[in-house]
Motif scaffolding. Sequence first.
Motif, PDB file in Angstrom:
ATOM      1  N   GLU A  12     -20.621 -48.792  -1.311  1.00 21.99           N
ATOM      2  CA  GLU A  12     -20.298 -48.335   0.033  1.00 21.99           C
ATOM      3  C   GLU A  12     -18.884 -48.775   0.357  1.00 21.99           C
ATOM      4  OE1 GLU A  12     -23.167 -49.262   3.000  1.00 21.99           O
ATOM      5  OE2 GLU A  12     -24.835 -48.887   1.651  1.00 21.99           O
ATOM      6  N   ILE A  13     -18.037 -47.805   0.584  1.00 26.30           N
ATOM      7  CA  ILE A  13     -16.633 -48.078   0.885  1.00 26.30           C
ATOM      8  C   ILE A  13     -16.350 -47.663   2.313  1.00 26.30           C
ATOM      9  CG2 ILE A  13     -14.263 -47.511   0.279  1.00 26.30           C
ATOM     10  CD1 ILE A  13     -15.214 -46.992  -2.545  1.00 26.30           C
ATOM     11  N   ASP A  14     -15.708 -48.544   3.012  1.00 27.69           N
ATOM     12  CA  ASP A  14     -15.303 -48.224   4.380  1.00 27.69           C
ATOM     13  C   ASP A  14     -14.037 -47.369   4.284  1.00 27.69           C
ATOM     14  OD1 ASP A  14     -14.601 -48.085   7.022  1.00 27.69           O
ATOM     15  OD2 ASP A  14     -14.754 -50.250   7.393  1.00 27.69           O
ATOM     16  N   THR A  15     -14.180 -46.079   4.465  1.00 29.39           N
ATOM     17  CA  THR A  15     -13.054 -45.157   4.292  1.00 29.39           C
ATOM     18  C   THR A  15     -11.959 -45.392   5.327  1.00 29.39           C
ATOM     19  OG1 THR A  15     -14.219 -43.479   5.579  1.00 29.39           O
ATOM     20  CG2 THR A  15     -14.428 -43.369   3.189  1.00 29.39           C
ATOM     21  N   ARG A  16     -12.333 -45.925   6.470  1.00 34.14           N
ATOM     22  CA  ARG A  16     -11.300 -46.233   7.467  1.00 34.14           C
ATOM     23  C   ARG A  16     -10.350 -47.291   6.946  1.00 34.14           C
ATOM     24  NH1 ARG A  16     -14.598 -47.778  12.478  1.00 34.14           N
ATOM     25  NH2 ARG A  16     -13.760 -49.707  11.686  1.00 34.14           N
ATOM     26  N   LEU A  17     -10.901 -48.322   6.303  1.00 42.57           N
ATOM     27  CA  LEU A  17     -10.050 -49.380   5.758  1.00 42.57           C
ATOM     28  C   LEU A  17      -9.197 -48.855   4.608  1.00 42.57           C
ATOM     29  CD1 LEU A  17     -12.410 -52.496   5.734  1.00 42.57           C
ATOM     30  CD2 LEU A  17     -10.453 -52.060   7.214  1.00 42.57           C
ATOM     31  N   VAL A  18      -9.764 -48.017   3.766  1.00 42.63           N
ATOM     32  CA  VAL A  18      -9.003 -47.444   2.658  1.00 42.63           C
ATOM     33  C   VAL A  18      -7.870 -46.582   3.200  1.00 42.63           C
ATOM     34  CG1 VAL A  18      -9.093 -45.875   0.690  1.00 42.63           C
ATOM     35  CG2 VAL A  18     -10.934 -47.530   1.042  1.00 42.63           C
ATOM     36  N   THR A  19      -8.168 -45.753   4.174  1.00 44.41           N
ATOM     37  CA  THR A  19      -7.145 -44.898   4.779  1.00 44.41           C
ATOM     38  C   THR A  19      -6.046 -45.742   5.423  1.00 44.41           C
ATOM     39  OG1 THR A  19      -8.804 -43.209   5.215  1.00 44.41           O
ATOM     40  CG2 THR A  19      -6.753 -43.037   6.441  1.00 44.41           C
ATOM     41  N   THR A  20      -6.436 -46.778   6.133  1.00 45.95           N
ATOM     42  CA  THR A  20      -5.456 -47.668   6.756  1.00 45.95           C
ATOM     43  C   THR A  20      -4.581 -48.322   5.688  1.00 45.95           C
ATOM     44  OG1 THR A  20      -6.979 -48.105   8.581  1.00 45.95           O
ATOM     45  CG2 THR A  20      -5.163 -49.663   8.269  1.00 45.95           C
ATOM     46  N   GLY A  21      -5.196 -48.757   4.599  1.00 43.16           N
ATOM     47  CA  GLY A  21      -4.439 -49.363   3.508  1.00 43.16           C
ATOM     48  C   GLY A  21      -3.455 -48.395   2.884  1.00 43.16           C
ATOM     49  N   VAL A  22      -3.869 -47.158   2.677  1.00 40.45           N
ATOM     50  CA  VAL A  22      -2.991 -46.139   2.101  1.00 40.45           C
ATOM     51  C   VAL A  22      -1.822 -45.856   3.038  1.00 40.45           C
ATOM     52  CG1 VAL A  22      -2.851 -43.699   1.474  1.00 40.45           C
ATOM     53  CG2 VAL A  22      -4.744 -45.097   0.636  1.00 40.45           C
ATOM     54  N   VAL A  23      -2.101 -45.722   4.315  1.00 44.07           N
ATOM     55  CA  VAL A  23      -1.048 -45.437   5.291  1.00 44.07           C
ATOM     56  C   VAL A  23      -0.053 -46.594   5.356  1.00 44.07           C
ATOM     57  CG1 VAL A  23      -0.582 -45.138   7.770  1.00 44.07           C
ATOM     58  CG2 VAL A  23      -2.399 -43.817   6.667  1.00 44.07           C
ATOM     59  N   LEU A  24      -0.556 -47.823   5.404  1.00 43.75           N
ATOM     60  CA  LEU A  24       0.345 -48.983   5.454  1.00 43.75           C
ATOM     61  C   LEU A  24       1.182 -49.096   4.181  1.00 43.75           C
ATOM     62  CD1 LEU A  24      -1.910 -51.697   7.125  1.00 43.75           C
ATOM     63  CD2 LEU A  24       0.088 -50.554   8.105  1.00 43.75           C
ATOM     64  N   THR A  25       0.580 -48.792   3.032  1.00 43.27           N
ATOM     65  CA  THR A  25       1.329 -48.823   1.776  1.00 43.27           C
ATOM     66  C   THR A  25       2.427 -47.772   1.783  1.00 43.27           C
ATOM     67  OG1 THR A  25      -0.613 -49.622   0.589  1.00 43.27           O
ATOM     68  CG2 THR A  25       1.122 -48.614  -0.736  1.00 43.27           C
ATOM     69  N   VAL A  27       3.920 -46.411   4.407  1.00 44.48           N
ATOM     70  CA  VAL A  27       4.942 -46.815   5.376  1.00 44.48           C
ATOM     71  C   VAL A  27       5.806 -47.929   4.782  1.00 44.48           C
ATOM     72  CG1 VAL A  27       5.301 -47.954   7.616  1.00 44.48           C
ATOM     73  CG2 VAL A  27       3.685 -46.062   7.418  1.00 44.48           C
ATOM     74  N   GLY A  28       5.182 -48.871   4.103  1.00 37.33           N
ATOM     75  CA  GLY A  28       5.933 -49.954   3.467  1.00 37.33           C
ATOM     76  C   GLY A  28       6.867 -49.435   2.386  1.00 37.33           C
ATOM     77  N   ALA A  29       6.377 -48.475   1.591  1.00 37.77           N
ATOM     78  CA  ALA A  29       7.218 -47.898   0.532  1.00 37.77           C
ATOM     79  C   ALA A  29       8.407 -47.160   1.136  1.00 37.77           C
ATOM     80  CB  ALA A  29       6.397 -46.965  -0.344  1.00 37.77           C
ATOM     81  N   LEU A  30       8.172 -46.393   2.176  1.00 38.47           N
ATOM     82  CA  LEU A  30       9.275 -45.674   2.823  1.00 38.47           C
ATOM     83  C   LEU A  30      10.284 -46.644   3.431  1.00 38.47           C
ATOM     84  CD1 LEU A  30       7.370 -42.736   4.549  1.00 38.47           C
ATOM     85  CD2 LEU A  30       8.911 -42.622   2.580  1.00 38.47           C
ATOM     86  N   THR A  31       9.791 -47.724   4.022  1.00 36.21           N
ATOM     87  CA  THR A  31      10.684 -48.724   4.598  1.00 36.21           C
ATOM     88  C   THR A  31      11.522 -49.388   3.501  1.00 36.21           C
ATOM     89  OG1 THR A  31       9.082 -49.136   6.350  1.00 36.21           O
ATOM     90  CG2 THR A  31      10.758 -50.820   6.015  1.00 36.21           C
ATOM     91  N   ALA A  32      10.876 -49.689   2.368  1.00 35.21           N
ATOM     92  CA  ALA A  32      11.609 -50.300   1.253  1.00 35.21           C
ATOM     93  C   ALA A  32      12.676 -49.356   0.720  1.00 35.21           C
ATOM     94  CB  ALA A  32      10.636 -50.687   0.142  1.00 35.21           C
ATOM     95  N   TRP A  33      12.343 -48.091   0.555  1.00 40.49           N
ATOM     96  CA  TRP A  33      13.332 -47.106   0.063  1.00 40.49           C
ATOM     97  C   TRP A  33      14.496 -46.983   1.033  1.00 40.49           C
ATOM     98  CZ3 TRP A  33      14.130 -45.274  -4.537  1.00 40.49           C
ATOM     99  CH2 TRP A  33      13.092 -45.270  -5.462  1.00 40.49           C
ATOM    100  N   ALA A  34      14.195 -46.973   2.336  1.00 37.94           N
ATOM    101  CA  ALA A  34      15.266 -46.881   3.331  1.00 37.94           C
ATOM    102  C   ALA A  34      16.166 -48.115   3.254  1.00 37.94           C
ATOM    103  CB  ALA A  34      14.674 -46.738   4.733  1.00 37.94           C
TER     104      ALA A  34
END
Length: 88
Positions: A12-25, A27-34
């Motif tokens: 059982e995977i909490d898809t909300r947490l997975v989605t939040t993790g993907v979004v934060l990752t 955003v972090g990648a885009l911030t690092a590239w910038a």
Amino acid sequence: MNHHRQSPRTIEIDTRLVTTGVVLTAVGALTAWAGMAIAACAVFAAGRRIIREMDVPPSQQAAAKLRQAKEASRAGMQAWQSTSGTQT
């Protein structure tokens, strides 16, 4: 014999947490590239400024060093030939 069927275990995977993790990752990648792009622009701008402020452009410095190397090579070859010629 024990022929009991076990039900397959499900994860059982909490898809909300997975989605939040993907979004934060993302955003972090885009911030690092910038950040890397801004830093690279600053470094290149500083390099151009240093080259512009030089008394002698790098291309002329390289040409002068090449001439010096050729002259030193020619002088060394002449010295070697003159020493070899006197010993024979």
